[in-house]
Enzyme design. Structure first.
Site, PDB file in Angstrom:
ATOM      1  N   TYR A  99       0.873  -1.150  -0.045  1.00 44.73           N
ATOM      2  CA  TYR A  99      -0.035   0.043   0.007  1.00 44.73           C
ATOM      3  C   TYR A  99       0.911   1.240  -0.073  1.00 44.73           C
ATOM      4  O   TYR A  99       1.409   1.850   1.050  1.00 44.73           O
ATOM      5  CB  TYR A  99      -0.811  -0.028   1.182  1.00 44.73           C
ATOM      6  CG  TYR A  99      -1.881  -0.934   1.366  1.00 44.73           C
ATOM      7  CD1 TYR A  99      -2.333  -2.173   0.283  1.00 44.73           C
ATOM      8  CD2 TYR A  99      -2.456  -1.449   2.694  1.00 44.73           C
ATOM      9  CE1 TYR A  99      -3.021  -2.824   0.312  1.00 44.73           C
ATOM     10  CE2 TYR A  99      -3.015  -2.648   2.823  1.00 44.73           C
ATOM     11  CZ  TYR A  99      -3.633  -3.394   1.413  1.00 44.73           C
ATOM     12  OH  TYR A  99      -4.449  -4.565   1.733  1.00 44.73           O
ATOM     13  N   HIS A 167       0.029 -12.154   1.420  1.00 44.19           N
ATOM     14  CA  HIS A 167      -0.971 -11.461   0.810  1.00 44.19           C
ATOM     15  C   HIS A 167      -1.364 -11.876  -0.409  1.00 44.19           C
ATOM     16  O   HIS A 167      -2.716 -12.013  -0.574  1.00 44.19           O
ATOM     17  CB  HIS A 167      -0.134  -9.795   0.221  1.00 44.19           C
ATOM     18  CG  HIS A 167      -1.108  -8.709   0.356  1.00 44.19           C
ATOM     19  ND1 HIS A 167      -0.698  -7.639  -0.044  1.00 44.19           N
ATOM     20  CD2 HIS A 167      -2.609  -8.716   0.064  1.00 44.19           C
ATOM     21  CE1 HIS A 167      -1.809  -6.702   0.193  1.00 44.19           C
ATOM     22  NE2 HIS A 167      -2.962  -7.062  -0.042  1.00 44.19           N
TER      23      HIS A 167
END
Length: 369
Positions: A99, A167
């Site tokens: 992110y 992830h």
């Protein structure tokens, strides 16, 4: 984003946000318990992810980094927002190295450093980055995982990561090797619990057999119900928590859009199938269902959306993302909304009668994303 705003439920939403109503937690029936009307097994307003006790709703911090849904928010405002949510009762914060990359973790680390021991921090690994910080592909080689964790620890300003997720699955690395590497980090005290994200039940089982998995993170909402095909039952069988991202469908269930809504090219929703013009026209029926129940429950549509997710299982902890204080307060208000078993059954019948456009087919439940 440019959009034609819908006035429906706007007055109710503003009234609830302005009322200052107490933010106590209500008992929520779980999916398994709904038929008997039994209350949830969660106690003291918390839920459990492995050994981690967390607030029933967490905060997703992805959009605090630039490049997602909004213009880049001011860093100092995000730091203040995170601290204010903790004052509200939130104890579970979700971020990831990708992110930004890295920007969200840096913001979360700065915000929570003074209260580190009072919160549960989750982050994610699974990618390589080039010299300029750009995305360079998936990478879950054990040595790379351990290197990535050192960076995550530094950005989060902490000596341990409470919940470390894979992830996305790296097709070039066996899940046993990935789970083993995280197990080593747990033994070293750098990680407390292991999580996986957007994997299929078979991959979850393989990971869990090597290093116990505390949580699975995947998309789940009134509109995207793919985890119901197999994942939720697998989590229940293994004693694994479930953390839905996108529980308000990127704001669609907040009821501030309509079939004429269009998005700027830099807004990620411009490329999400749920938000294609023809899909929006179909999906507004689900929004209308949430609006109807909001009127019945003296709530807002987004609170209904979150409360419904919470009510499916007592091991579910949604992490709606926001960069705005009123939205976070509204999200937290979902903990006051409860359903009886009969209401959940009525809601389910109505929901399953509605078509949905843009969601993943059931076959995707057996694939790693």
């Amino acid at each position: 984003m440019t959009t034609d705003m819908k006035p429906t439920s706007d007055l109710s939403r503003r009234a609830i946000l302005a009322s200052g109503a107490a933010l106590g937690l209500a008992s929520l029936a779980t999916g398994a318990q709904a038929q008997t009307g039994q209350p949830t097994a969660a106690t003291a307003g918390t839920r459990q992810l492995g050994s981690l006790e967390v607030s029933p709703i967490g905060l997703g911090c992805m959009a605090m980094a630039p490049g997602f849904y909004n213009p880049p928010p001011a860093r100092d405002e995000m730091v203040r927002l995170i601290r204010d949510t903790h004052d509200m009762g939130v104890t579970f914060y979700d971020t990831a190295e990708i992110y930004g990359p890295f920007i969200s973790e840096e913001i979360v680390g700065e915000a929570l450093e003074p209260i580190r021991d009072e919160v549960v921090l989750a982050s994610k690994f699974g990618f390589s980055f080039n010299a300029n910080g750009g995305y360079a592909g998936r990478n879950s080689q054990p040595d790379h995982i351990k290197q990535a964790v050192e960076g995550i620890l530094g950005r989060l300003r902490t000596d341990r990561i409470d919940l470390l997720y894979l992830h996305r699955m790296d097709p070039n690395v066996p899940i046993a090797d990935i789970a083993g590497a995280v197990g080593d980090l747990i033994a070293e005290g750098k990680v407390r619990e292991f999580g996986v994200s957007e994997v299929n039940p078979e991959t979850l089982r393989g990971a869990h057999a090597v290093t116990p998995v505390a949580a699975v993170q995947s998309e789940y909402s009134l509109l995207e119900r793919l985890p119901e095909v197999a994942m939720l039952d697998t989590c229940a069988e293994l004693g694994v928590g479930f953390v839905p991202w996108g529980p308000t469908m990127r704001g669609l269930l907040a009821d501030n859009m309509n079939e004429y809504t269009r998005f700027a090219s830099q807004d990620r929703r411009a490329n999400v199938p749920f938000f294609a013009p023809e899909a929006l026209e179909t999906n507004m029926a689900v929004v209308a269902l949430a609006r109807d129940w909001a009127q019945r429950k003296d709530a807002t549509p987004v609170q209904i959306a979150l409360a419904w997710v919470l009510a499916q299982r007592d091991f579910i902890v949604p992490i709606p993302g926001t960069t705005k204080w009123p939205h976070m307060r509204e999200n937290w208000g979902a903990t006051e909304v409860s359903f009886t078993g009969e209401e959940l059954a009525e809601f389910r019948t109505a929901l399953e009668a509605l078509p949905v456009a843009g969601n993943r087919p059931d076959s995707k439940a057996r694939e790693n994303e």
